[in-house]
Design an enzyme around this catalytic site. Sequence first.
Site, mmCIF file in Angstrom:
data_model
loop_
_atom_site.group_PDB
_atom_site.id
_atom_site.type_symbol
_atom_site.label_atom_id
_atom_site.label_comp_id
_atom_site.label_asym_id
_atom_site.label_seq_id
_atom_site.Cartn_x
_atom_site.Cartn_y
_atom_site.Cartn_z
ATOM 1 C CG HIS A 159 -0.479 0.319 2.492
ATOM 2 N ND1 HIS A 159 0.421 1.492 2.977
ATOM 3 C CD2 HIS A 159 0.379 -1.042 3.319
ATOM 4 C CE1 HIS A 159 0.837 0.400 4.571
ATOM 5 N NE2 HIS A 159 1.200 -0.376 4.581
ATOM 6 C CB CYS B 299 1.410 -3.766 5.215
ATOM 7 S SG CYS B 299 -0.389 -5.294 5.430
#
Length: 554
Positions: free
Chosen positions: A451, A470
Site C-alpha cells: 500500500h 504490511c
Amino acid sequence: MIWTFSPTRKLNQLVCAFAFASLAAIGIASAQSTDASAAQAQPSTTLSAEAATPIARAIEADLTKRQTDERIINFYREHGYTPVWLDENGLSEHGRLTLAAFADSNAHALNPENYAPLQFAERAEAAQTEEDWVSLELDLADQFVRYATHLSSGRVQPNDVNKALNIFPHVPDPGMLLEQVAAASDFSVFLETLSPNTENYARLKLRLAQYRDKAALGEFTVIPDGEVLKPGMEDTRIALLRQRLAEEDYMLATDHSGDLYDGTLVEAVKTFQENHGLGVDGVIGQHTLEAINVPIQQRLIQMELNMERRRWMPDFLGDTYVFVNLADQNLKVVRNGKTWHTAKVVVGKPYHATPVFSDEMTYIEINPYWNVPYSIATKEYLPKLRKNPNALSGKGIRVFSGEQEVTPTQVAWNSYSGGKFPFKLRQDPGPKNALGRIKFMFPNSFNIYIHDTPSKTLFTQAQRDFSHGCIRVADPFALGDVLLTDQGYDRAKLEALRDAGARKVVKLATPIPVHLTYLTAWMNKDGSTNFRSDIYDRDKVLLKALAQAMTENL
C-alpha cells in the site's frame, strides 16, 4: 558451516577409474538383458521364472526386509528388480556419475560427506558377495533420492525451521526420480536438471565458486577503526582500503595512489555501498566500515544459505509477477523474464516481521478505508482513547460496534482492555489514511498487502523496516500504472480517481502472482554481488537448522 570437502586421491581413483570385479557370475548381465518392455507391460509382485536372475531375486528379497519407501519398492518391482546402479563390471555408468555428483555437491553448497561418495566407492571396490552388491545397489538408490531431494527442494523444510516462512517446496516423488534415472539417455545431462533451473541460482552458484577461490588466498584485509572518512580527506588507512576493495574486484589497486580519499577510490566505495544496501554517499562511517570488515567466510555462508532459499522457490514464478525481497526492502515487477518496474518498500519491524509467502494479487483499491488491526487498536489506540475519547477524531478514525457507528465520548474506555475490546476502528479515505491513497490486495491469511503511505520520508532511509508487517511502496501510482496498463489504466487515470475522493475497486483481469521473499545474498545480471543485513535473524535460524540437519544425516 562452509563445505570445504575435496575428493581424496583414492576417491578420484575409485570414482574415475572403477576397475571393479565382474558381476556376471551372479547373473547381473542376464538381469539387464531381460525384455524390459515385457516387464513394464506386465508388472508383477514377484519375478517370473525367466526373469528370476540371482541378483534380481536377491534385490527382491532384500527389499522385503528393509524399511524402504514404498515408492522405491514399487519402482524395483515394476522393473523386474533390475539393478540401476550396477552392471556386469560393477558400478554402472549411472552409479559412477552419481558418486561423482555426490563428491561435487559442494559446488551446490551441499555437504558431500552427507552422501558418502568415498564410502560407496570403497564398498564397490571391496564387494565380493551377492549380499555386498545388493546392499550397495539399494543403499545407493536411497542415497540418490536424498541427494536429488536436497538439490531440488532443499535440505530442510522452511516452515519447520521458521513459522514465518510460509512456503512449502515441491518434494520430488522417489519413484518418479528413479523412473527418470532409468529413462535417461544422457545421465550426466539428467543430473544437471535436478538443481533449480534458473539464472538466479546459476549466478549465485558461480559467485560462490569465485569467492571460495578468493577465500583460498586468505581473508579480506581489515580496515582499522578511525574517524569517519569523507571524500577529500587524507588518512593513513587509504592503502589498506585500496587493497581491500581490490580484493573484491571493486577496483584495481593501481587505479589510485596516495593517502587522499578521492576519485576512483570514492566511486568504488559508492559501488560497494550500493551492493550492500547502504546509503550511497561515499562516506565511510560505522555501517560502511562494518560491512567492509565482514570476513569472507561469513560472505560464503551467506551465499550458501541463499542457495538453499533458491531451492525452495519454484523455477517458474509467473509470466508477470511481483517480487519483494524483504531483506533488500525493494520490489520489482517482472514480465517475461525482464524487470519492468522497481520501487523501494518499507517492511515490518523485527518484532512485526513480514512473513515469507506467495499469493495472487486480485484487485487494487483507490481511496481505501483502513480497518485498524485488533492488535494496533488495543495496544496503540486504546491507551490514547482512555486519556482522551476524541484522540482519534483528528486522524479520521471512527468507532463501530458491529455495523453501528459509536460516538467515542460515550464509551467508558477504561473498562476495556486488550482481551475485551468489542469495537472496530476504521479510518476514512484521505491524505491522512495509514494506507495512503491506494492499496494492492493479494488476499491472504496474514492480512499482508502492499500500500501507499503518508510517511514518504521513510523511503530515504537505507534500511527500511518500520511497518507493522504490511509493505509500503514508494510511488504507488507508478506501480498501479505498470500493473493495470493492459486494462486501460495509466497513472493519470488512477490519479484522477484518487482526486475524486470516492473509494474505487479495480479487479485485475488476470491475477498476478506476488512473491514475498527473504534473500541476503545474490548476484545480479550485471555481475554485481549483493549482500544485505539479516534484519530478521533468519540467516542465523537457517544456519542452525542446516548444521543440525547435517549432523543428523552423517
